[in-house]
Enzyme design. Structure first.
Site, PDB file in Angstrom:
ATOM      1  N   LEU A  14      -1.078 -10.646   0.253  1.00 12.12           N
ATOM      2  CA  LEU A  14      -1.599 -10.100  -0.989  1.00 12.12           C
ATOM      3  C   LEU A  14      -0.892 -10.681  -2.206  1.00 12.12           C
ATOM      4  CD1 LEU A  14      -1.995  -6.322  -0.008  1.00 12.12           C
ATOM      5  CD2 LEU A  14      -3.629  -8.197   0.266  1.00 12.12           C
ATOM      6  N   ASP A  46      10.357 -15.641  -2.213  1.00 15.83           N
ATOM      7  CA  ASP A  46      10.021 -15.403  -0.812  1.00 15.83           C
ATOM      8  C   ASP A  46      11.101 -16.049   0.061  1.00 15.83           C
ATOM      9  OD1 ASP A  46       6.994 -14.654   0.560  1.00 15.83           O
ATOM     10  OD2 ASP A  46       8.484 -15.589   1.858  1.00 15.83           O
ATOM     11  N   ASP A  75      15.827 -13.374  -0.641  1.00 18.36           N
ATOM     12  CA  ASP A  75      15.868 -12.219   0.258  1.00 18.36           C
ATOM     13  C   ASP A  75      15.969 -10.980  -0.624  1.00 18.36           C
ATOM     14  OD1 ASP A  75      16.410 -10.180   2.038  1.00 18.36           O
ATOM     15  OD2 ASP A  75      18.238 -11.077   2.847  1.00 18.36           O
ATOM     16  N   VAL A  76      14.897 -10.191  -0.719  1.00 16.54           N
ATOM     17  CA  VAL A  76      14.894  -9.061  -1.654  1.00 16.54           C
ATOM     18  C   VAL A  76      15.806  -7.920  -1.209  1.00 16.54           C
ATOM     19  CG1 VAL A  76      12.594  -9.560  -2.557  1.00 16.54           C
ATOM     20  CG2 VAL A  76      12.849  -7.976  -0.617  1.00 16.54           C
ATOM     21  N   SER A 101       0.926   1.898  -0.272  1.00 11.68           N
ATOM     22  CA  SER A 101       0.030   1.810   0.869  1.00 11.68           C
ATOM     23  C   SER A 101      -0.667   3.146   1.029  1.00 11.68           C
ATOM     24  CB  SER A 101       0.824   1.480   2.142  1.00 11.68           C
ATOM     25  OG  SER A 101       0.053   1.713   3.308  1.00 11.68           O
ATOM     26  N   TYR A 144       8.025   3.543   7.292  1.00 11.69           N
ATOM     27  CA  TYR A 144       7.106   2.824   6.405  1.00 11.69           C
ATOM     28  C   TYR A 144       6.493   3.757   5.366  1.00 11.69           C
ATOM     29  CZ  TYR A 144       3.243  -0.250   5.006  1.00 11.69           C
ATOM     30  OH  TYR A 144       2.365  -1.017   4.290  1.00 11.69           O
ATOM     31  N   LYS A 156       6.880   3.626   1.235  1.00  8.38           N
ATOM     32  CA  LYS A 156       5.728   3.476   0.355  1.00  8.38           C
ATOM     33  C   LYS A 156       5.470   4.744  -0.459  1.00  8.38           C
ATOM     34  CE  LYS A 156       4.754  -0.756   1.464  1.00  8.38           C
ATOM     35  NZ  LYS A 156       4.917  -1.844   0.466  1.00  8.38           N
ATOM     36  N   PHE A 192      -5.918  -4.269   4.763  1.00  9.25           N
ATOM     37  CA  PHE A 192      -6.260  -5.539   4.136  1.00  9.25           C
ATOM     38  C   PHE A 192      -5.841  -6.682   5.054  1.00  9.25           C
ATOM     39  CE2 PHE A 192      -7.349  -3.414   0.351  1.00  9.25           C
ATOM     40  CZ  PHE A 192      -7.917  -4.321  -0.534  1.00  9.25           C
TER      41      PHE A 192
END
Length: 262
Positions: A17, A36, A59-60, A154, A167, A171, A200
Protein backbone atom coordinates in the site's frame (compact mmCIF):
# COMPACT_ATOMS: atom_id res chain seq x y z
CA UNK A 1 -2.79 21.23 -0.14
CA UNK A 2 -1.41 20.01 -3.43
CA UNK A 3 1.19 17.22 -3.58
CA UNK A 4 3.09 18.97 -6.36
CA UNK A 5 6.59 20.10 -5.40
CA UNK A 6 6.15 18.83 -1.83
CA UNK A 7 8.15 16.00 -0.26
CA UNK A 8 6.37 13.08 1.38
CA UNK A 9 8.14 10.74 3.78
CA UNK A 10 6.72 7.24 3.32
CA UNK A 11 7.72 4.31 5.52
CA UNK A 12 7.27 0.82 4.13
CA UNK A 13 7.54 2.59 0.80
CA UNK A 14 9.17 -0.23 -1.15
CA UNK A 15 6.09 -2.46 -1.27
CA UNK A 16 2.34 -2.84 -0.90
CA UNK A 17 0.00 0.00 0.00
CA UNK A 18 2.84 2.39 0.79
CA UNK A 19 4.47 1.83 -2.59
CA UNK A 20 1.16 2.42 -4.37
CA UNK A 21 0.84 5.62 -2.34
CA UNK A 22 4.32 6.72 -3.36
CA UNK A 23 3.50 6.17 -7.02
CA UNK A 24 0.20 8.05 -6.74
CA UNK A 25 1.74 11.08 -5.02
CA UNK A 26 4.71 11.02 -7.38
CA UNK A 27 2.32 11.04 -10.36
CA UNK A 28 0.82 14.22 -8.87
CA UNK A 29 4.21 15.93 -8.92
CA UNK A 30 5.39 15.10 -5.41
CA UNK A 31 8.86 14.15 -4.26
CA UNK A 32 8.88 10.87 -2.31
CA UNK A 33 11.33 9.88 0.41
CA UNK A 34 10.98 6.10 0.71
CA UNK A 35 11.93 4.38 3.96
CA UNK A 36 12.13 0.58 3.95
CA UNK A 37 14.35 -2.33 4.95
CA UNK A 38 14.37 -3.82 1.45
CA UNK A 39 17.28 -2.03 -0.19
CA UNK A 40 17.03 -4.00 -3.43
CA UNK A 41 13.39 -3.06 -4.00
CA UNK A 42 14.08 0.50 -2.91
CA UNK A 43 16.84 0.86 -5.49
CA UNK A 44 14.59 -0.54 -8.24
CA UNK A 45 11.75 1.83 -7.35
CA UNK A 46 13.92 4.95 -7.30
CA UNK A 47 15.34 3.91 -10.69
CA UNK A 48 11.77 3.63 -11.95
CA UNK A 49 10.52 6.90 -10.46
CA UNK A 50 13.60 8.99 -11.20
CA UNK A 51 15.07 12.08 -9.53
CA UNK A 52 11.93 13.00 -7.55
CA UNK A 53 12.47 9.92 -5.40
CA UNK A 54 15.02 8.97 -2.78
CA UNK A 55 15.45 5.71 -0.86
CA UNK A 56 16.72 5.29 2.69
CA UNK A 57 17.27 1.82 4.11
CA UNK A 58 15.39 2.08 7.39
CA UNK A 59 14.33 -0.12 10.29
CA UNK A 60 11.38 1.71 11.88
CA UNK A 61 11.84 -0.22 15.12
CA UNK A 62 15.19 1.57 15.52
CA UNK A 63 15.19 5.22 16.59
CA UNK A 64 18.69 5.69 15.20
CA UNK A 65 17.73 4.24 11.82
CA UNK A 66 14.76 6.61 11.55
CA UNK A 67 16.94 9.54 12.60
CA UNK A 68 19.42 8.76 9.82
CA UNK A 69 16.61 8.61 7.25
CA UNK A 70 15.17 11.92 8.44
CA UNK A 71 18.62 13.53 8.31
CA UNK A 72 19.05 12.23 4.77
CA UNK A 73 15.65 13.58 3.80
CA UNK A 74 16.53 16.99 5.25
CA UNK A 75 19.67 17.10 3.10
CA UNK A 76 17.69 16.06 0.04
CA UNK A 77 15.03 18.73 0.67
CA UNK A 78 17.77 21.36 0.82
CA UNK A 79 18.93 20.22 -2.61
CA UNK A 80 15.49 20.11 -4.24
CA UNK A 81 13.77 22.97 -2.44
CA UNK A 82 10.64 20.80 -2.17
CA UNK A 83 9.51 21.27 1.41
CA UNK A 84 8.00 18.40 3.38
CA UNK A 85 4.24 18.16 2.90
CA UNK A 86 3.47 15.02 4.82
CA UNK A 87 4.33 11.70 6.37
CA UNK A 88 2.70 8.39 5.46
CA UNK A 89 3.47 5.81 8.16
CA UNK A 90 3.04 2.70 6.04
CA UNK A 91 5.45 0.20 7.62
CA UNK A 92 3.59 -2.66 9.27
CA UNK A 93 3.66 -6.36 10.06
CA UNK A 94 1.24 -9.05 11.14
CA UNK A 95 2.25 -12.04 13.27
CA UNK A 96 -0.81 -14.09 14.23
CA UNK A 97 -0.91 -16.04 17.44
CA UNK A 98 -3.46 -16.96 20.09
CA UNK A 99 -2.86 -15.25 23.42
CA UNK A 100 -3.03 -18.71 25.00
CA UNK A 101 -1.91 -21.45 22.66
CA UNK A 102 -1.78 -25.20 22.66
CA UNK A 103 -0.10 -26.71 25.66
CA UNK A 104 -1.38 -23.86 27.84
CA UNK A 105 1.50 -21.65 26.69
CA UNK A 106 1.00 -17.87 26.53
CA UNK A 107 1.88 -15.94 23.41
CA UNK A 108 5.63 -15.17 23.58
CA UNK A 109 6.27 -11.58 24.60
CA UNK A 110 8.82 -11.41 21.78
CA UNK A 111 6.01 -11.87 19.25
CA UNK A 112 3.99 -9.09 20.88
CA UNK A 113 7.01 -6.78 21.00
CA UNK A 114 7.81 -7.42 17.34
CA UNK A 115 4.35 -6.32 16.21
CA UNK A 116 4.05 -3.36 18.60
CA UNK A 117 7.57 -2.10 17.90
CA UNK A 118 6.92 -1.81 14.16
CA UNK A 119 3.20 -1.00 13.95
CA UNK A 120 2.88 1.34 16.93
CA UNK A 121 6.25 2.44 18.23
CA UNK A 122 7.67 2.73 14.71
CA UNK A 123 4.72 4.85 13.62
CA UNK A 124 5.00 7.22 16.58
CA UNK A 125 8.78 7.43 16.35
CA UNK A 126 8.69 8.31 12.66
CA UNK A 127 6.06 10.96 13.28
CA UNK A 128 7.77 12.59 16.24
CA UNK A 129 11.11 12.76 14.42
CA UNK A 130 9.50 14.22 11.29
CA UNK A 131 7.50 16.92 13.06
CA UNK A 132 10.34 19.38 13.81
CA UNK A 133 10.99 19.44 10.07
CA UNK A 134 7.31 19.90 9.19
CA UNK A 135 6.67 22.55 11.84
CA UNK A 136 9.19 24.91 10.23
CA UNK A 137 7.67 24.69 6.74
CA UNK A 138 6.25 27.95 5.40
CA UNK A 139 2.44 27.92 5.91
CA UNK A 140 0.55 27.49 2.66
CA UNK A 141 -2.84 28.71 1.42
CA UNK A 142 -5.56 30.68 3.20
CA UNK A 143 -5.62 28.24 6.14
CA UNK A 144 -1.88 28.36 6.70
CA UNK A 145 -1.48 24.60 6.31
CA UNK A 146 1.93 23.02 6.73
CA UNK A 147 1.22 19.37 6.06
CA UNK A 148 -0.52 16.15 6.98
CA UNK A 149 0.31 12.99 8.90
CA UNK A 150 -1.36 9.88 7.47
CA UNK A 151 -1.29 6.66 9.48
CA UNK A 152 -2.46 3.17 8.56
CA UNK A 153 -4.62 1.19 10.95
CA UNK A 154 -6.77 -1.79 9.94
CA UNK A 155 -10.30 -3.10 10.22
CA UNK A 156 -8.73 -5.35 12.87
CA UNK A 157 -8.60 -2.27 15.08
CA UNK A 158 -12.38 -2.57 15.41
CA UNK A 159 -13.20 -6.25 14.83
CA UNK A 160 -9.99 -8.22 15.13
CA UNK A 161 -10.18 -11.96 14.72
CA UNK A 162 -8.88 -14.79 16.84
CA UNK A 163 -5.11 -14.76 16.85
CA UNK A 164 -4.91 -11.01 16.24
CA UNK A 165 -4.49 -9.75 19.79
CA UNK A 166 -1.11 -8.10 19.19
CA UNK A 167 -1.99 -6.87 15.70
CA UNK A 168 -5.38 -5.49 16.74
CA UNK A 169 -3.80 -3.81 19.78
CA UNK A 170 -1.22 -2.08 17.60
CA UNK A 171 -3.74 -0.92 15.00
CA UNK A 172 -6.34 0.05 17.61
CA UNK A 173 -3.73 2.23 19.28
CA UNK A 174 -2.94 3.95 15.98
CA UNK A 175 -6.64 4.65 15.44
CA UNK A 176 -7.11 6.02 18.95
CA UNK A 177 -4.11 8.37 18.82
CA UNK A 178 -5.41 10.11 15.68
CA UNK A 179 -7.55 12.74 17.39
CA UNK A 180 -5.09 13.71 20.16
CA UNK A 181 -2.35 13.94 17.54
CA UNK A 182 -4.51 16.27 15.45
CA UNK A 183 -5.19 18.37 18.54
CA UNK A 184 -1.52 18.54 19.46
CA UNK A 185 -0.61 19.70 15.95
CA UNK A 186 -3.50 22.05 15.18
CA UNK A 187 -1.57 25.16 16.19
CA UNK A 188 1.09 24.27 13.62
CA UNK A 189 -1.36 23.80 10.76
CA UNK A 190 -0.57 20.08 10.55
CA UNK A 191 -3.39 17.55 10.16
CA UNK A 192 -3.55 13.90 11.29
CA UNK A 193 -5.68 11.26 9.58
CA UNK A 194 -5.74 7.47 9.79
CA UNK A 195 -6.94 5.08 7.10
CA UNK A 196 -8.19 1.67 8.23
CA UNK A 197 -8.26 -0.75 5.28
CA UNK A 198 -9.79 -4.21 5.37
CA UNK A 199 -8.58 -6.94 3.02
CA UNK A 200 -6.26 -5.43 0.42
CA UNK A 201 -3.80 -7.02 -1.96
CA UNK A 202 -0.43 -6.66 -0.24
CA UNK A 203 2.62 -8.61 0.85
CA UNK A 204 0.76 -9.49 4.05
CA UNK A 205 -2.22 -10.97 2.21
CA UNK A 206 0.09 -12.88 -0.15
CA UNK A 207 1.13 -14.92 2.89
CA UNK A 208 -2.47 -16.03 3.51
CA UNK A 209 -3.71 -19.40 2.36
CA UNK A 210 -6.31 -19.47 -0.39
CA UNK A 211 -8.89 -20.72 2.11
CA UNK A 212 -8.29 -17.83 4.52
CA UNK A 213 -8.37 -15.22 1.77
CA UNK A 214 -11.58 -16.66 0.32
CA UNK A 215 -13.18 -16.63 3.77
CA UNK A 216 -12.31 -12.96 4.21
CA UNK A 217 -13.63 -12.07 0.76
CA UNK A 218 -16.95 -13.72 1.67
CA UNK A 219 -17.20 -11.34 4.62
CA UNK A 220 -17.09 -8.38 2.23
CA UNK A 221 -20.46 -6.84 1.34
CA UNK A 222 -19.58 -5.03 -1.89
CA UNK A 223 -17.40 -5.35 -3.80
CA UNK A 224 -16.69 -9.00 -2.92
CA UNK A 225 -12.95 -8.86 -3.50
CA UNK A 226 -9.79 -7.65 -1.95
CA UNK A 227 -9.08 -3.96 -2.40
CA UNK A 228 -6.40 -2.88 -4.83
CA UNK A 229 -3.39 -0.88 -3.62
CA UNK A 230 -4.27 1.86 -6.12
CA UNK A 231 -7.66 2.32 -4.45
CA UNK A 232 -5.93 2.88 -1.13
CA UNK A 233 -3.47 5.30 -2.72
CA UNK A 234 -6.28 7.39 -4.19
CA UNK A 235 -7.73 7.90 -0.72
CA UNK A 236 -4.32 9.01 0.54
CA UNK A 237 -4.14 11.61 -2.23
CA UNK A 238 -7.68 12.79 -1.43
CA UNK A 239 -6.66 13.09 2.22
CA UNK A 240 -3.65 15.20 1.26
CA UNK A 241 -5.76 17.49 -0.90
CA UNK A 242 -8.82 17.87 1.36
CA UNK A 243 -7.92 20.05 4.33
CA UNK A 244 -11.18 19.31 6.16
CA UNK A 245 -10.07 15.73 6.72
CA UNK A 246 -8.46 15.89 10.13
CA UNK A 247 -8.51 13.96 13.39
CA UNK A 248 -10.53 11.11 11.93
CA UNK A 249 -10.25 7.44 11.02
CA UNK A 250 -11.45 6.53 7.51
CA UNK A 251 -12.55 2.92 7.07
CA UNK A 252 -11.79 1.59 3.60
CA UNK A 253 -13.37 -1.83 3.80
CA UNK A 254 -16.25 -2.50 1.39
CA UNK A 255 -18.58 -2.65 4.42
CA UNK A 256 -16.62 -5.65 5.71
CA UNK A 257 -16.93 -6.67 9.35
CA UNK A 258 -14.56 -9.51 10.10
CA UNK A 259 -16.04 -12.63 11.69
CA UNK A 260 -14.51 -13.96 14.90
CA UNK A 261 -13.12 -16.91 12.97
CA UNK A 262 -13.13 -18.24 9.43
Amino acid sequence: MKPENRTFIISGGASGLALATARELHSAGAYVSLLDLNAESGSQITSELGPRSKFFETDVSSTGSIAAAIAGTVSWVRETGAEVGGVVAGAGVGLPGLILGKGNEPLPIESIDFVLNINLRGTLDLIRQSLPLMATVKPDGPDGERGVIIMIASSAAFDGQMGQVAYAASKGAVASLTLPLARDLSKYGIRAVTIAPALFESNMTKMMSGKVKLGLEKAMEFPKRAGQPEEFAKLVRTTVENSMLNGTVLRLDGAMRMPARL
